[in-house]
Design an enzyme around this catalytic site. Structure first.
Site, PDB file in Angstrom:
ATOM      1  N   GLY A 133       9.496  -0.567  36.467  1.00  0.00           N
ATOM      2  CA  GLY A 133       8.324  -0.160  37.257  1.00  0.00           C
ATOM      3  C   GLY A 133       8.607  -0.289  38.741  1.00  0.00           C
ATOM      4  N   ALA A 134       9.818   0.086  39.141  1.00  0.00           N
ATOM      5  CA  ALA A 134      10.269  -0.157  40.518  1.00  0.00           C
ATOM      6  C   ALA A 134       9.773   0.893  41.508  1.00  0.00           C
ATOM      7  CB  ALA A 134      11.802  -0.210  40.546  1.00  0.00           C
ATOM      8  N   ASN A 135       9.065   1.905  41.021  1.00  0.00           N
ATOM      9  CA  ASN A 135       8.621   2.963  41.925  1.00  0.00           C
ATOM     10  C   ASN A 135       7.264   2.677  42.555  1.00  0.00           C
ATOM     11  OD1 ASN A 135       7.808   3.590  39.032  1.00  0.00           O
ATOM     12  ND2 ASN A 135       6.403   4.900  40.172  1.00  0.00           N
ATOM     13  N   GLY A 173       4.039  -0.427  43.762  1.00  0.00           N
ATOM     14  CA  GLY A 173       3.424  -1.743  43.876  1.00  0.00           C
ATOM     15  C   GLY A 173       4.404  -2.911  43.956  1.00  0.00           C
ATOM     16  N   GLY A 180       6.752  -3.936  41.923  1.00  0.00           N
ATOM     17  CA  GLY A 180       8.146  -3.625  41.584  1.00  0.00           C
ATOM     18  C   GLY A 180       8.877  -2.977  42.750  1.00  0.00           C
ATOM     19  N   SER A 228      -0.280 -12.456  34.207  1.00  0.00           N
ATOM     20  CA  SER A 228      -1.445 -12.181  35.051  1.00  0.00           C
ATOM     21  C   SER A 228      -2.407 -13.344  34.961  1.00  0.00           C
ATOM     22  CB  SER A 228      -2.167 -10.911  34.568  1.00  0.00           C
ATOM     23  OG  SER A 228      -3.458 -10.849  35.146  1.00  0.00           O
ATOM     24  N   TYR A 254      -5.518  -6.691  27.463  1.00  0.00           N
ATOM     25  CA  TYR A 254      -4.646  -7.024  28.603  1.00  0.00           C
ATOM     26  C   TYR A 254      -4.382  -8.528  28.636  1.00  0.00           C
ATOM     27  CZ  TYR A 254      -2.912  -7.106  33.446  1.00  0.00           C
ATOM     28  OH  TYR A 254      -2.152  -7.287  34.579  1.00  0.00           O
TER      29      TYR A 254
END
Ligand SMILES: NC(=O)c1ccc[n+]([C@@H]2O[C@H](COP(=O)([O-])OP(=O)(O)OC[C@H]3O[C@@H](n4cnc5c(N)ncnc54)[C@H](OP(=O)(O)O)[C@@H]3O)[C@@H](O)[C@H]2O)c1
Length: 327
Positions: free
Chosen positions: A27-29, A31, A33, A156, A187
């Protein structure tokens, strides 16, 4: 409202030379990450940006121009276990070391209806936990072969719940097949799973030099929770400016600090398996609001070692690392 203290990595950690080290950030693209990746590249590391949308990764990575380190974008869809396996094959063909694995990607299914991944797992836990579980297990040998390697997985504050309502795993129905689906309980459970997994893995990897941690990053001003139906999207759009001005939320750069501390600091390996948290107004337990590097989760279900081992044994079957049929 009193100003919160934001925890930041110290000078020594922020100035370590990461040349020659290799990291994976899922998820590096976006926020947290993206900002985790930015700092690792700034300090000279090579980061494999594991993204569901390669074009989005390439686009965001342009902002790293001029940094000391390097990056590459590889496709990884955590909602597809074959994609996880393909990613590991591509990665291990190209790299013979892995200094840090940041299992960062995550989502909450706000559609109001249960949805499943390509492999039939409920999407929230499927992406946040099961996909990362398989990814990590397949990379364990490489992590063990790399000195002082580290794994961090995002949890979280939601996993903590409140004194009257602590999220817990339903091992008999992790995928909401026989319960009514509800977004936030799902979640919370997914994040209990990630917290337990970091703890179990630390126990299993004791003495190997690989250390683990779970992290609450803070209340990040990221793209998180951007999905959902029209009502949810409209409500979020109306409320977001208030939250952003309230001082309760953190920039994505601030929210990356806890993962960076776990990946880079000298102290984090002394607490393998622990839960690390930015300060957060969202904790319902007053004593937790300041967070901690590390801190004890107030949720007894998220530090239950027996439950952690059962979760891992079941997960191995559900992701296809072991046969589900009787021997
Ligand atoms: N934001 C918060 O306040 C907060 C609080 C506590 C914990 N967290 C956790 O922090 C982590 C990062 O969240 P964020 O705030 O940075 O949110 P974000 O901006 O929405 O980023 C989430 C990332 O996960 C990726 N992702 C989603 N589904 C994926 C899949 N199937 N395969 C691969 N990647 C996938 C997204 O890719 P796309 O761009 O393609 O969708 C995106 O890159 C998550 O694990 C989240 O649960 C966030």
């Amino acid at each position: 409202m009193a100003k919160r203290t934001i925890r930041r990595i110290d000078e020594q950690t922020a100035s370590k030379d990461l040349s020659g080290r290799v990291y994976i950030v899922t998820g590096a693209n976006s926020g947290v990450g993206l900002e985790t990746t930015r700092q690792l590249v700034k300090q000279g590391g090579h980061v494999v940006m594991a993204c569901r949308r390669v074009d989005a990764g390439e686009q965001e990575a342009r902002s790293f121009a001029g940094s000391k380190g390097t990056y590459e974008v590889m496709r990884l869809d955590l909602a597809d276990l074959q994609s996880v396996r393909d990613f590991v094959t591509t990665f291990t063909e190209a790299h013979d070391r892995l200094d840090g694995l940041a299992c960062n990607a995550g989502m909450v299914n706000m559609s109001g209806e249960r949805q499943v991944t390509k492999d039939g797992l409920e999407t929230t836990i499927g992406i946040s936990y099961f996909g990362h579980f398989l990814l990590t297990e397949l990379l364990l040998d490489l992590l063990k072969r790399t000195e002082d390697s580290r794994m961090v997985i995002l949890s979280s504050v939601v996993h903590a719940g409140s004194p009257n309502n602590r999220p817990q795993l339903h091992l008999d129905d992790l995928n909401y097949e026989s319960r009514p689906f509800s977004a936030f309980p799902a979640y919370g459970e997914a994040k209990v799973a990630t917290t337990l997994y970091a703890m179990e893995l630390a126990e299993r990897l004791g003495g190997t030099g690989v250390t683990t941690a779970s992290v609450h990053p803070g209340w990040a001003r990221s793209n998180f929770g951007g999905g959902g139906g029209f009502v949810m999207r409209t409500a979020m759009a109306v409320m977001r400016p208030f939250f952003n001005l309230s001082g309760m939320t953190d920039s994505s750069e601030e929210s990356a600090q806890t993962s960076l501390h776990v990946l880079l600091s000298d102290d984090a390996p002394n607490h393998s398996g622990a839960y690390f948290s930015q300060s957060s107004v969202l904790y319902r337990d007053r004593e937790c609001k300041n967070g901690g590097w590390p801190m004890e989760t107030p949720n007894p279900h998220a530090k239950d070692r027996g439950m952690a081992r059962e979760l891992v044994a079941l997960s191995r079957k559900l992701v296809g690392l072991e046969s589900t049929s009787a021997p």
